[in-house]
Design a protein around this motif. Sequence first.
Motif, short mmCIF file in Angstrom:
data_model
loop_
_atom_site.label_atom_id
_atom_site.label_comp_id
_atom_site.label_asym_id
_atom_site.label_seq_id
_atom_site.Cartn_x
_atom_site.Cartn_y
_atom_site.Cartn_z
N LEU A 25 0.83 -1.21 0.00
CA LEU A 25 0.00 0.00 0.00
C LEU A 25 0.86 1.26 0.00
N ALA A 26 1.89 1.26 0.84
CA ALA A 26 2.72 2.45 1.00
C ALA A 26 3.60 2.70 -0.23
N LYS A 27 4.01 1.65 -0.91
CA LYS A 27 4.88 1.80 -2.08
C LYS A 27 4.25 2.65 -3.17
N GLY A 28 2.95 2.67 -3.24
CA GLY A 28 2.26 3.42 -4.28
C GLY A 28 2.14 4.92 -4.03
N ARG A 29 2.55 5.40 -2.87
CA ARG A 29 2.41 6.81 -2.52
C ARG A 29 3.68 7.55 -2.91
N GLU A 30 3.54 8.66 -3.63
CA GLU A 30 4.74 9.33 -4.14
C GLU A 30 5.54 10.10 -3.09
N ASN A 31 4.93 10.44 -1.95
CA ASN A 31 5.68 11.20 -0.94
C ASN A 31 6.36 10.30 0.10
N ILE A 32 6.34 8.98 -0.13
CA ILE A 32 7.01 8.06 0.79
C ILE A 32 8.38 7.72 0.24
N GLU A 33 9.40 8.03 1.03
CA GLU A 33 10.78 7.84 0.61
C GLU A 33 11.29 6.44 0.97
N SER A 34 10.99 5.98 2.18
CA SER A 34 11.49 4.69 2.65
C SER A 34 10.42 3.97 3.45
N ILE A 35 10.47 2.63 3.38
CA ILE A 35 9.56 1.78 4.15
C ILE A 35 10.39 0.73 4.86
N TYR A 36 10.26 0.69 6.18
CA TYR A 36 10.97 -0.30 6.99
C TYR A 36 9.95 -1.24 7.60
N LEU A 37 10.25 -2.53 7.62
CA LEU A 37 9.38 -3.53 8.23
C LEU A 37 10.11 -4.22 9.37
N LYS A 38 9.49 -4.26 10.53
CA LYS A 38 10.04 -4.99 11.67
C LYS A 38 8.95 -5.90 12.21
N HIS A 39 9.34 -7.11 12.60
CA HIS A 39 8.38 -8.14 12.99
C HIS A 39 8.22 -8.30 14.50
N SER A 40 8.86 -7.42 15.27
CA SER A 40 8.68 -7.47 16.72
C SER A 40 9.06 -6.12 17.31
N GLY A 41 8.59 -5.89 18.53
CA GLY A 41 8.97 -4.68 19.23
C GLY A 41 10.46 -4.63 19.49
N PHE A 42 11.05 -5.78 19.80
CA PHE A 42 12.50 -5.84 20.05
C PHE A 42 13.29 -5.45 18.80
N GLU A 43 12.89 -6.01 17.65
CA GLU A 43 13.55 -5.69 16.38
C GLU A 43 13.44 -4.20 16.09
N ALA A 44 12.26 -3.64 16.33
CA ALA A 44 12.03 -2.22 16.07
C ALA A 44 12.87 -1.34 17.01
N MET A 45 12.98 -1.74 18.27
CA MET A 45 13.80 -0.97 19.22
C MET A 45 15.27 -0.97 18.80
N GLU A 46 15.77 -2.12 18.37
CA GLU A 46 17.16 -2.19 17.90
C GLU A 46 17.36 -1.26 16.71
N PHE A 47 16.41 -1.28 15.79
CA PHE A 47 16.48 -0.41 14.62
C PHE A 47 16.50 1.06 15.03
N LEU A 48 15.59 1.44 15.93
CA LEU A 48 15.49 2.84 16.36
C LEU A 48 16.71 3.27 17.16
N GLU A 49 17.25 2.38 17.98
CA GLU A 49 18.48 2.71 18.71
C GLU A 49 19.61 2.98 17.73
N GLY A 50 19.63 2.23 16.62
CA GLY A 50 20.62 2.48 15.56
C GLY A 50 20.40 3.81 14.88
N CYS A 51 19.16 4.26 14.83
CA CYS A 51 18.85 5.55 14.21
C CYS A 51 19.45 6.72 14.98
N CYS A 52 19.74 6.50 16.26
CA CYS A 52 20.37 7.56 17.05
C CYS A 52 21.73 7.92 16.48
N THR A 53 22.40 6.96 15.84
CA THR A 53 23.71 7.22 15.24
C THR A 53 23.64 7.37 13.73
#
Length: 134
Positions: A25-53
């Motif tokens: 659904l999101a791929k079809g929208r022209e103002n969306i630059e990136s789409i990230y998929l995470k399958h758990s809260g833990f995976e998402a937290m690791e990803f977001l902690e990495g975003c700090c750097t």
Amino acid sequence: MSDQKKIKILFIDDDKATNFLNKHLAKGRENIESIYLKHSGFEAMEFLEGCCTETENIPNLIFLDINMPAMNGWEFLEEFYTLDENLVNQIKVIILSSSDDPGDLKRFENNGKLLDFLRKPLNVKALDSVLQKV
């Protein structure tokens, strides 16, 4: 439309089929630059902690499922709000759930920081409405 802000979305859902649909659904929208998929809260937290750097990967928007094993959506939010304030303030969070539990809606209403509470499945109209708010 090229002057619109480009949006980076993070979908957090333990159901792979739901993530696949949401990404499609999101791929079809022209103002969306990136789409990230995470399958758990833990995976998402690791990803977001990495975003700090790695600040270029910071999502503007998170679609968060509530009912997930190990770390549910509410537990994820507790952890999320402990991250660097500058990071947290850049990200809008939307609950995307199939939950019919009145307690979940009450928690959403009492939170004050969440952008919206949407029912699964996500559809184009709901996604476009959210993108207008961001």
